[in-house]
Write an enzyme that holds these catalytic residues in place. Structure first.
Site, PDB file in Angstrom:
ATOM      1  N   GLY A 185      26.916 -55.646  46.893  1.00 56.62           N
ATOM      2  CA  GLY A 185      26.718 -54.653  45.385  1.00 56.62           C
ATOM      3  C   GLY A 185      28.282 -54.582  44.923  1.00 56.62           C
ATOM      4  O   GLY A 185      29.508 -54.853  44.327  1.00 56.62           O
ATOM      5  N   SER A 186      28.606 -52.628  43.915  1.00 64.60           N
ATOM      6  CA  SER A 186      29.994 -53.526  43.616  1.00 64.60           C
ATOM      7  C   SER A 186      30.677 -52.970  44.698  1.00 64.60           C
ATOM      8  O   SER A 186      30.914 -52.529  44.947  1.00 64.60           O
ATOM      9  CB  SER A 186      30.085 -51.780  42.622  1.00 64.60           C
ATOM     10  OG  SER A 186      29.164 -50.754  43.216  1.00 64.60           O
ATOM     11  N   CYS A 244      27.117 -62.226  40.310  1.00 71.42           N
ATOM     12  CA  CYS A 244      28.690 -61.915  40.958  1.00 71.42           C
ATOM     13  C   CYS A 244      29.386 -63.018  40.261  1.00 71.42           C
ATOM     14  O   CYS A 244      30.664 -62.828  40.413  1.00 71.42           O
ATOM     15  CB  CYS A 244      27.461 -61.747  42.260  1.00 71.42           C
ATOM     16  SG  CYS A 244      26.952 -62.912  42.832  1.00 71.42           S
ATOM     17  N   GLU A 252      35.255 -57.210  35.679  1.00 71.34           N
ATOM     18  CA  GLU A 252      32.919 -57.478  35.833  1.00 71.34           C
ATOM     19  C   GLU A 252      32.815 -56.202  34.670  1.00 71.34           C
ATOM     20  O   GLU A 252      32.445 -55.002  34.445  1.00 71.34           O
ATOM     21  CB  GLU A 252      32.757 -57.406  37.211  1.00 71.34           C
ATOM     22  CG  GLU A 252      31.763 -57.999  37.267  1.00 71.34           C
ATOM     23  CD  GLU A 252      30.936 -57.723  38.318  1.00 71.34           C
ATOM     24  OE1 GLU A 252      31.129 -57.008  38.937  1.00 71.34           O
ATOM     25  OE2 GLU A 252      30.832 -58.719  39.078  1.00 71.34           O
ATOM     26  N   GLY A 271      31.634 -50.351  47.709  1.00 73.81           N
ATOM     27  CA  GLY A 271      31.683 -51.532  48.284  1.00 73.81           C
ATOM     28  C   GLY A 271      33.360 -50.437  49.029  1.00 73.81           C
ATOM     29  O   GLY A 271      33.462 -50.551  50.460  1.00 73.81           O
ATOM     30  N   GLU A 312      29.349 -58.140  50.370  1.00 73.75           N
ATOM     31  CA  GLU A 312      29.645 -58.717  48.736  1.00 73.75           C
ATOM     32  C   GLU A 312      29.894 -58.352  47.573  1.00 73.75           C
ATOM     33  O   GLU A 312      29.118 -57.629  47.181  1.00 73.75           O
ATOM     34  CB  GLU A 312      28.213 -59.694  49.698  1.00 73.75           C
ATOM     35  CG  GLU A 312      28.187 -60.989  50.392  1.00 73.75           C
ATOM     36  CD  GLU A 312      29.180 -62.241  50.552  1.00 73.75           C
ATOM     37  OE1 GLU A 312      29.569 -62.041  49.240  1.00 73.75           O
ATOM     38  OE2 GLU A 312      28.804 -62.685  51.264  1.00 73.75           O
ATOM     39  N   LYS A 337      17.710 -50.640  52.560  1.00 74.77           N
ATOM     40  CA  LYS A 337      18.015 -50.361  51.361  1.00 74.77           C
ATOM     41  C   LYS A 337      17.997 -50.718  50.298  1.00 74.77           C
ATOM     42  O   LYS A 337      19.012 -51.438  49.948  1.00 74.77           O
ATOM     43  CB  LYS A 337      18.558 -49.252  51.224  1.00 74.77           C
ATOM     44  CG  LYS A 337      18.501 -48.550  50.700  1.00 74.77           C
ATOM     45  CD  LYS A 337      19.197 -47.396  49.861  1.00 74.77           C
ATOM     46  CE  LYS A 337      19.845 -47.590  48.700  1.00 74.77           C
ATOM     47  NZ  LYS A 337      19.406 -47.744  47.254  1.00 74.77           N
TER      48      LYS A 337
HETATM   49  P1  NAD Z   1      25.934 -50.659  42.701  1.00 79.66           P
HETATM   50  O1  NAD Z   1      26.963 -50.844  44.329  1.00 79.66           O
HETATM   51  O2  NAD Z   1      25.985 -50.268  42.372  1.00 79.66           O
HETATM   52  O3  NAD Z   1      24.410 -50.754  44.321  1.00 79.66           O
HETATM   53  C1  NAD Z   1      23.957 -52.022  45.148  1.00 79.66           C
HETATM   54  C2  NAD Z   1      23.301 -50.883  46.108  1.00 79.66           C
HETATM   55  O4  NAD Z   1      24.312 -49.755  46.842  1.00 79.66           O
HETATM   56  C3  NAD Z   1      22.625 -50.138  45.658  1.00 79.66           C
HETATM   57  O5  NAD Z   1      21.236 -50.538  46.872  1.00 79.66           O
HETATM   58  C4  NAD Z   1      22.125 -48.907  45.340  1.00 79.66           C
HETATM   59  O6  NAD Z   1      21.250 -47.757  45.844  1.00 79.66           O
HETATM   60  C5  NAD Z   1      23.331 -48.562  46.596  1.00 79.66           C
HETATM   61  N1  NAD Z   1      24.440 -47.591  46.494  1.00 79.66           N
HETATM   62  C6  NAD Z   1      25.396 -46.918  45.528  1.00 79.66           C
HETATM   63  N2  NAD Z   1      25.730 -46.631  45.713  1.00 79.66           N
HETATM   64  C7  NAD Z   1      25.556 -45.686  47.432  1.00 79.66           C
HETATM   65  C8  NAD Z   1      26.316 -44.872  48.629  1.00 79.66           C
HETATM   66  N3  NAD Z   1      26.901 -44.146  47.861  1.00 79.66           N
HETATM   67  N4  NAD Z   1      26.070 -44.719  49.971  1.00 79.66           N
HETATM   68  C9  NAD Z   1      25.437 -46.071  49.943  1.00 79.66           C
HETATM   69  N5  NAD Z   1      24.981 -47.262  49.431  1.00 79.66           N
HETATM   70  C10 NAD Z   1      24.991 -46.678  47.939  1.00 79.66           C
HETATM   71  O7  NAD Z   1      25.870 -52.464  42.913  1.00 79.66           O
HETATM   72  P2  NAD Z   1      24.452 -52.661  41.667  1.00 79.66           P
HETATM   73  O8  NAD Z   1      24.832 -52.344  40.650  1.00 79.66           O
HETATM   74  O9  NAD Z   1      23.071 -52.715  42.115  1.00 79.66           O
HETATM   75  O10 NAD Z   1      24.984 -54.204  41.632  1.00 79.66           O
HETATM   76  C11 NAD Z   1      25.596 -55.329  40.955  1.00 79.66           C
HETATM   77  C12 NAD Z   1      26.908 -55.877  41.987  1.00 79.66           C
HETATM   78  O11 NAD Z   1      26.726 -56.574  43.043  1.00 79.66           O
HETATM   79  C13 NAD Z   1      28.344 -56.274  40.697  1.00 79.66           C
HETATM   80  O12 NAD Z   1      28.908 -55.787  40.976  1.00 79.66           O
HETATM   81  C14 NAD Z   1      27.658 -57.395  41.493  1.00 79.66           C
HETATM   82  O13 NAD Z   1      29.100 -58.100  41.260  1.00 79.66           O
HETATM   83  C15 NAD Z   1      27.011 -57.171  42.762  1.00 79.66           C
HETATM   84  N6  NAD Z   1      26.721 -58.265  43.153  1.00 79.66           N
HETATM   85  C16 NAD Z   1      27.068 -59.115  44.294  1.00 79.66           C
HETATM   86  C17 NAD Z   1      27.221 -60.804  44.863  1.00 79.66           C
HETATM   87  C18 NAD Z   1      27.770 -61.763  45.547  1.00 79.66           C
HETATM   88  O14 NAD Z   1      27.157 -62.108  46.441  1.00 79.66           O
HETATM   89  N7  NAD Z   1      29.266 -61.672  46.613  1.00 79.66           N
HETATM   90  C19 NAD Z   1      25.409 -60.350  44.898  1.00 79.66           C
HETATM   91  C20 NAD Z   1      24.813 -59.386  43.403  1.00 79.66           C
HETATM   92  C21 NAD Z   1      25.303 -58.699  43.118  1.00 79.66           C
END
Ligand code: NAD
Length: 503
Positions: free
Chosen positions: A245-246, A303, A403, A250, A267, A192
């Site tokens: 993601g966030s 990130c 962040e 997570g 991650e 996804k």
């Molecule tokens: P996010 O957590 O809002 O979304 C990430 C993904 O999760 C999206 O596809 C979103 O649709 C999905 N999602 C949201 N709610 C969900 C749920 N309840 N169940 C399952 N999936 C769900 O993050 P974002 O705003 O897209 O990205 C930014 C974040 O990602 C920042 O915190 C950044 O640091 C992190 N990030 C980390 C790395 C790494 O490698 N450590 C790399 C890139 C980004």
């Protein structure tokens, strides 16, 4: 003239995206669509189908069948390797198109979208690198510890059906970082992408299809986290969730995984420190790299952006001046203009969040040196924020702890190595960290003392063959290198009795 990206959409031939389930493209069963809005202009670019719970179920069932009947798992190593190499080649063949598509997805300037670490080139290399693992995944033979005669060995087996969920900020790299190791290990995948950057994922999926992956081995379900994502992470037939993601999502994933004891890799975010000593070889270059990391490209939406500048007091004033000069050299603008260095924030919600943090920095007493405002003219229509530098930040302030995911650098002075290490480690995060110094012994002392998954000494990079991930709340597990492939494997111990009754 108003900024518009629509001509690039037409040139790239972007149509309406659909779901890819069990080897075929289809509309969502409930007819729901997402409208893709471009962050630089806030124009509607296109719409695409989003997956309902029923669509997610169909995708997971397809991946389950493809795993269980062995059409992927039992493929000879040479054939699976060749298929992944073909994917790598197809991505390389479409490099320019994919980099521009990424710009249409999330507003990353084309000048940055082609930089190796976030480009189609690294995505191709990630597939190529993991293709190289396919015929090297192997167990061990284990010496007998005690008792009757046994021959004992381990088998490395794919973990099963993988749910892969990625964010919007580096869709090329992150699609590859999830799909390539999972497929190389023999897993089947339901991926996804973020609803804010799905166009790249649709195209990459077409290339996987073109490479000849058997139906059901890779499935794409676009959609919102609260609907599509939830259906995926709670599906009982998923064996492993791999997520970037966030931290908030997570944590939700860890909770959802608890029920089925699903394997999880996370991650997450960061608040990475960059420690600067007076003996740096070239202060101008160091300042350029430090400010560039949080203000060029995706404007701090990375990130591992090093958003805390820990600067030795003897060089502090000089560095603040240089950082401010660098901030002024960034060019915000149309991301498709090669002269643009810095792009917009992903959406209006993120714009509000970042400007809110800037306001909070002011209120908590940090000194705003440059930026903090938004450009006007045609850029006012997009989600742009000028590169921002706060000096005299206390590490307890909100802008030093959370962040921000925007072009904001927080500069904090320190007096000696001990204080620098204490400040660097005084964070809940542990994704990246760096030191800038000519003293090798000091650099290595600090590299050992700072708790982060990646550490840079006068330089920082991400490579397909090196592990990447977070300490503390920045994540769980690693991507890249041997650890990246291990994350998609189970270990089975097999005992063979060498006498009639060997127990
Ligand atoms: P996010 O957590 O809002 O979304 C990430 C993904 O999760 C999206 O596809 C979103 O649709 C999905 N999602 C949201 N709610 C969900 C749920 N309840 N169940 C399952 N999936 C769900 O993050 P974002 O705003 O897209 O990205 C930014 C974040 O990602 C920042 O915190 C950044 O640091 C992190 N990030 C980390 C790395 C790494 O490698 N450590 C790399 C890139 C980004």
């Amino acid at each position: 003239m108003a900024l518009s990206v629509l001509a690039h959409r037409d040139e790239l031939g972007v149509g309406q995206g659909r779901l890819f389930i069990d080897g075929s493209w289809r509309e969502g069963s409930e007819g729901a669509v997402w409208t893709h809005i471009h962050p630089a202009s806030n124009e509607e670019v296109t719409t695409f189908a989003t997956a309902s719970g029923a669509d997610v179920d169909a995708a997971v069932q397809a991946a389950r069948r493809a795993f269980d009947d062995g059409r992927w798992t039992s493929l000879k190593a040479k054939d699976r390797k060749r298929l992944l190499q073909r994917v790598a080649q197809l991505i390389a063949d479409h490099a320019d198109e994919l980099d521009r598509l990424q710009t249409l997805d999330n507003g990353m300037p084309v000048s940055f979208s082609s930089i190796y670490q976030v480009s189609s080139h690294i995505a191709a290399d990630v597939f190529d690198y993991h293709a190289g693992w396919v015929d090297r995944i192997a167990g061990e033979t284990i010496p007998q510890y005690t008792g009757s005669d046994m021959f004992t060995m381990t088998l490395r087996e794919p973990v099963g059906v993988v749910a892969a969920i990625i964010p919007w900020n580096a869709p090329l790299l992150l699609f590859a970082q999830k799909a390539a190791p999972a497929l190389a290990a023999g897993c089947t995948v339901v991926l996804k992408p973020s609803e804010y950057a799905s166009l790249t994922a649709f195209r990459l999926t077409e290339l996987l299809e073109q490479a000849g992956l058997p139906p059901g081995v890779f499935n794409l379900v676009a959609g919102e986290g609260s609907v599509t994502g939830e259906a995926l992470i709670t599906h009982p037939l998923i064996d492993k969730i791999t997520f970037t993601g966030s931290r908030a999502v997570g944590r939700r994933i860890l909770a959802a995984a608890a029920d089925g004891i699903k394997r999880v890799s996370l991650e997450l975010g960061g608040k990475s420190p960059n420690i600067v000593f007076p003996d740096i070889a070239d202060p101008d270059l160091t300042a350029a790299a430090m400010m560039g990391m949080v203000s060029m490209g995706l404007s701090g939406q990375g990130c591992v952006c090093h958003t805390r500048a820990l600067i030795h007091q003897d060089i502090y004033d000089e560095m603040i001046d240089k950082l401010a000069t660098m901030a002024g050299m960034c060019v915000l603008g149309d991301p498709f203009d090669p002269a643009t260095t810095s792009g917009p924030l992903i959406n209006t919600r993120q714009l509000e969040r970042v400007t809110g943090y800037i306001e909070q920095g002011r209120e908590e007493g940090a000194r705003l040196v440059v930026g903090g405002d938004r450009p006007d003219g045609e850029l006012a229509q997009g989600n742009f924020v000028n590169p921002t530098l706060f000096a005299d930040v206390d590490n307890r302030m909100t802008i030093a702890r959370e962040e921000i995911f925007g072009p904001v650098l927080a500069a904090i002075p320190f007096k000696d190595e001990e204080e620098a290490i204490r400040l660097a480690n005084d964070t809940d995060y542990g994704l990246g960290a760096s030191v800038q110094t000519s003293d090798v012994k000091r650099a290595l002392r600090i590299a050992k003392a700072v708790r982060s998954g990646t550490f840079g000494i006068n330089g920082f990079t991400v490579m397909p063959n090196a592990p990447f991930g977070g300490y503390k709340t920045s994540g769980l597990g690693r991507e890249g290198g041997r650890e990246g492939i291990d994350a998609f494997l189970e270990t089975k111990t097999v005992n063979i009795g060498l006498s009639d009754a060997a127990f």
